[in-house]
Design a protein around this motif. Structure first.
Motif, PDB file in Angstrom:
ATOM      1  N   ARG A   4       0.718  -1.166   0.097  1.00 26.48           N
ATOM      2  CA  ARG A   4      -0.049  -0.144   0.008  1.00 26.48           C
ATOM      3  C   ARG A   4       0.953   1.267   0.085  1.00 26.48           C
ATOM      4  O   ARG A   4       1.744   1.347   0.855  1.00 26.48           O
ATOM      5  N   ILE A  32      -6.561   2.164  -4.589  1.00 30.29           N
ATOM      6  CA  ILE A  32      -7.262   1.814  -3.526  1.00 30.29           C
ATOM      7  C   ILE A  32      -8.217   2.944  -2.936  1.00 30.29           C
ATOM      8  O   ILE A  32      -9.293   2.932  -2.751  1.00 30.29           O
ATOM      9  N   GLU A  75      -6.145  -5.025   0.987  1.00 30.32           N
ATOM     10  CA  GLU A  75      -7.164  -5.196   0.073  1.00 30.32           C
ATOM     11  C   GLU A  75      -7.350  -6.182  -0.864  1.00 30.32           C
ATOM     12  O   GLU A  75      -6.454  -7.246  -0.949  1.00 30.32           O
ATOM     13  N   ASP A  76      -8.403  -6.693  -1.455  1.00 31.45           N
ATOM     14  CA  ASP A  76      -8.660  -7.534  -2.523  1.00 31.45           C
ATOM     15  C   ASP A  76      -7.727  -7.327  -3.681  1.00 31.45           C
ATOM     16  O   ASP A  76      -7.854  -6.155  -4.040  1.00 31.45           O
ATOM     17  N   SER A  83     -10.196  -1.662 -10.052  1.00 29.26           N
ATOM     18  CA  SER A  83     -10.054  -0.927  -8.881  1.00 29.26           C
ATOM     19  C   SER A  83     -10.376   0.713  -8.963  1.00 29.26           C
ATOM     20  O   SER A  83     -10.702   1.181  -7.925  1.00 29.26           O
TER      21      SER A  83
END
Length: 126
Positions: A4, A32, A75-76, A83
């Motif tokens: 991330r 995200i 996250e997935d 996304s």
């Protein structure tokens, strides 16, 4: 392995392309959180500021950062375009709940960005 990475007001899933002792080069693989619209220094102002249209970092875009700015990815994993759509929808829903001029102008910016993204990624964004 995805990490991330926060950049300005957006968040992304990235992979490490290169690293040395001081910095890492990351590549964007997923969105995200879509960046907020408007002036970063006056986040809710619309008068007497330049109201910026802020795009998400592009798929495969690269940025230098430090290892300490990378967080665990929880996250997935999604394809970039999916996304991006999810991040836009989430931001739009949040803005639609607000009855402010800032929210209205942000939604207008997002409508234009969706047109730009449709051209860039050759798919419609709802």
């Amino acid at each position: 392995m995805l990490y991330r990475f926060a950049h300005k007001t957006g968040s992304y899933g990235v992979i490490i392309k290169e690293e040395d002792e001081n910095q890492v080069l990351v590549q964007v693989e997923q969105v995200i959180k879509h960046p907020k619209q408007g002036d970063l220094h006056s986040p809710t102002e619309t008068e007497n500021v330049f109201f910026h249209e802020r795009k998400a970092l592009s798929h495969f875009e690269k940025r230098y950062t430090t290892k300490s700015h990378l967080k665990s990815f929880t996250e997935d994993e999604l394809p970039y375009e999916q996304s991006l759509q999810q991040a836009i929808t989430k931001l739009e829903l949040k803005l639609k709940d607000q009855d402010t001029l800032h929210a209205k102008k942000s939604l207008e910016n997002l409508q234009q960005l969706k047109k730009d993204y449709a051209i860039q990624y050759k798919q419609n964004f709802q």
